[in-house]
Design an enzyme around this catalytic site. Structure first.
Site, PDB file in Angstrom:
ATOM      1  N   CYS A 130      16.594  63.984  30.998  1.00 50.53           N
ATOM      2  CA  CYS A 130      15.687  64.812  30.101  1.00 50.53           C
ATOM      3  C   CYS A 130      16.681  65.921  29.200  1.00 50.53           C
ATOM      4  CB  CYS A 130      14.537  65.332  30.610  1.00 50.53           C
ATOM      5  SG  CYS A 130      13.321  64.321  31.362  1.00 50.53           S
ATOM      6  N   LYS A 195       5.216  70.543  36.268  1.00 50.30           N
ATOM      7  CA  LYS A 195       5.328  69.126  36.171  1.00 50.30           C
ATOM      8  C   LYS A 195       6.178  68.767  37.413  1.00 50.30           C
ATOM      9  CE  LYS A 195       7.608  65.515  33.418  1.00 50.30           C
ATOM     10  NZ  LYS A 195       8.066  64.935  32.336  1.00 50.30           N
ATOM     11  N   LYS A 248       0.826  68.365  35.767  1.00 52.23           N
ATOM     12  CA  LYS A 248       1.075  66.827  35.993  1.00 52.23           C
ATOM     13  C   LYS A 248       1.547  66.460  37.033  1.00 52.23           C
ATOM     14  CE  LYS A 248       3.920  63.835  32.913  1.00 52.23           C
ATOM     15  NZ  LYS A 248       4.825  63.572  32.181  1.00 52.23           N
TER      16      LYS A 248
HETATM   17  C1  PBG Z   1       8.946  62.521  29.468  1.00 47.85           C
HETATM   18  C2  PBG Z   1       7.688  62.324  30.032  1.00 47.85           C
HETATM   19  C3  PBG Z   1       7.460  61.705  31.211  1.00 47.85           C
HETATM   20  C4  PBG Z   1       5.932  61.678  31.303  1.00 47.85           C
HETATM   21  C5  PBG Z   1       5.335  62.461  30.087  1.00 47.85           C
HETATM   22  N1  PBG Z   1       6.454  63.013  29.208  1.00 47.85           N
HETATM   23  C6  PBG Z   1       8.062  60.891  32.141  1.00 47.85           C
HETATM   24  C7  PBG Z   1       9.084  61.473  32.996  1.00 47.85           C
HETATM   25  O1  PBG Z   1       9.283  62.822  33.381  1.00 47.85           O
HETATM   26  O2  PBG Z   1       9.804  60.685  33.606  1.00 47.85           O
HETATM   27  C8  PBG Z   1       5.108  60.788  32.121  1.00 47.85           C
HETATM   28  C9  PBG Z   1       3.843  60.480  31.634  1.00 47.85           C
HETATM   29  C10 PBG Z   1       3.166  59.160  32.482  1.00 47.85           C
HETATM   30  O3  PBG Z   1       3.683  58.792  33.354  1.00 47.85           O
HETATM   31  O4  PBG Z   1       2.117  59.014  31.874  1.00 47.85           O
HETATM   32  N2  PBG Z   1       9.714  63.598  29.889  1.00 47.85           N
END
Ligand code: PBG
Length: 325
Positions: A130, A195, A248
């Site tokens: 990221c 997250k 999340k």
């Molecule tokens: C990107 C991001 C992710 C998701 C949303 N934005 C993936 C990650 O962090 O690998 C996951 C969304 C989902 O699983 O529905 N940074």
């Protein structure tokens, strides 16, 4: 009190009574619908691990956005899959990239639909992390200015909301300052403040082709075991200027949604992530659970936990189902 006088069943007698005493009700504008946009025209490529969800091009994303609006959904969340990736994710701020083009086209076709653009580099870097790698580790302070460029590109294209999901420290404040300096004082920031480093993102990474080639995201995403840390991060991002906070994943983190909701006074959104969607769809496809009932039950639990809005791949299906009853 007379022994045995409390009879819960009095209020469960029939559907009208149950509806009168119901504490949590779902409605279509609870849902935010994620869209994955790539190059091309007329693209509608089904995702193997997420039945009902497609990789789209700008034109088909507009169609999907119109359908969402017709079903009473107020917002979409955009992700981009660029034609080429590099070390620093530079197509993330290309004004002609899939996300800026989709933002302009959707705002043009359905102006009242709120367009949220996800801000992160993982879809745009060739290594899938990221942010920028220095000695194999994501360098926080080298990454933040790039996220700022990406956020500005989306705001310039007309996004109503930018949603940083990268988990770098200090990006909310940096994005707020840069948005204001660029005259985008009306663009709000939905921060993925909370997250977790979750196994439930698997299908998304396949869709967005964003799985890290090496290592994992535990050096920047949160440890699933922690909840006090969630409060600290949510409060910090609000202090830096986040207008909304996102938690999340959702279903394995209902307790986190509840405490974050109580700790901050900005709107709290939960992300019902890809793996949660796929598990439910897989079980339903096997006839092991009733897919529609399980979907509404899962979404209700997220709202009951305290989420004001839910990002969910179920959005269209759930909104259509709610319109029937
Ligand atoms: C990107 C991001 C992710 C998701 C949303 N934005 C993936 C990650 O962090 O690998 C996951 C969304 C989902 O699983 O529905 N940074």
């Amino acid at each position: 009190m007379i022994p045995g006088s409390i009879r819960g069943r009095r209020l469960r007698r029939n559907e009208t009574i149950r509806r009168l005493v119901r504490e949590t009700e779902l409605c279509p504008n609870d849902f935010i619908y994620p869209l994955f946009v790539e190059e091309g025209r007329g693209v509608r490529r089904p995702m193997a691990s997420m039945p009902g969800i497609y990789n789209l091009s700008v034109d088909t994303a507009v169609e999907e956005a119109k359908r969402a609006r017709e079903l009473g959904i107020d917002a979409v969340l955009l992700f981009g899959i660029p034609p080429k990736k590099d070390e620093i994710g530079s197509s993330g701020w290309d004004p002609e990239g899939p996300v800026p083009r989709a933002i302009r086209a959707i705002k043009d076709a359905v102006p009242e639909l709120v367009v949220i653009a996800d801000v992160c580099l993982c879809e745009y870097t060739d290594h899938g992390h990221c942010g920028v790698l220095v000695d194999g580790d994501v360098d926080n302070d080298k990454t933040v200015p790039l996220l700022v460029r990406e956020a500005i590109a989306y705001a310039d294209a007309g996004a109503d909301v930018v949603a940083p999901s990268d988990m770098m420290d200090g990006r909310v404040g940096a994005i707020r300052t840069a948005l204001d300096d660029a005259g985008h004082t009306r663009v709000s920031i939905l921060s993925y403040a909370v997250k977790y480093a979750s196994a439930f993102y698997g299908p998304f990474r396949e869709a967005a082709q964003s799985a890290p080639k090496q290592g994992d995201r535990r050096g920047y995403q949160m440890d699933p075991a922690n909840v006090r840390e969630a409060l600290r991060m949510a409060r910090r991002d609000v202090a830096e200027g986040a207008d909304w906070i996102l938690v999340k994943p959702a279903l394995a983190y209902l307790d986190v949604i509840r405490v974050v909701r109580e700790a901050v006074d900005v709107p709290v959104v939960a992300y019902n992530v890809s793996g949660e969607y796929s598990m439910l769809k897989a079980a339903a496809a096997n006839g092991w659970i009733d897919g529609e009932r399980a979907m509404l039950e899962a979404l209700t639990s997220i709202k009951r936990a305290g989420a004001q809005r839910i990002v969910t791949y179920h959005a269209l299906e759930a909104a259509a189902l709610l319109a029937e009853v």
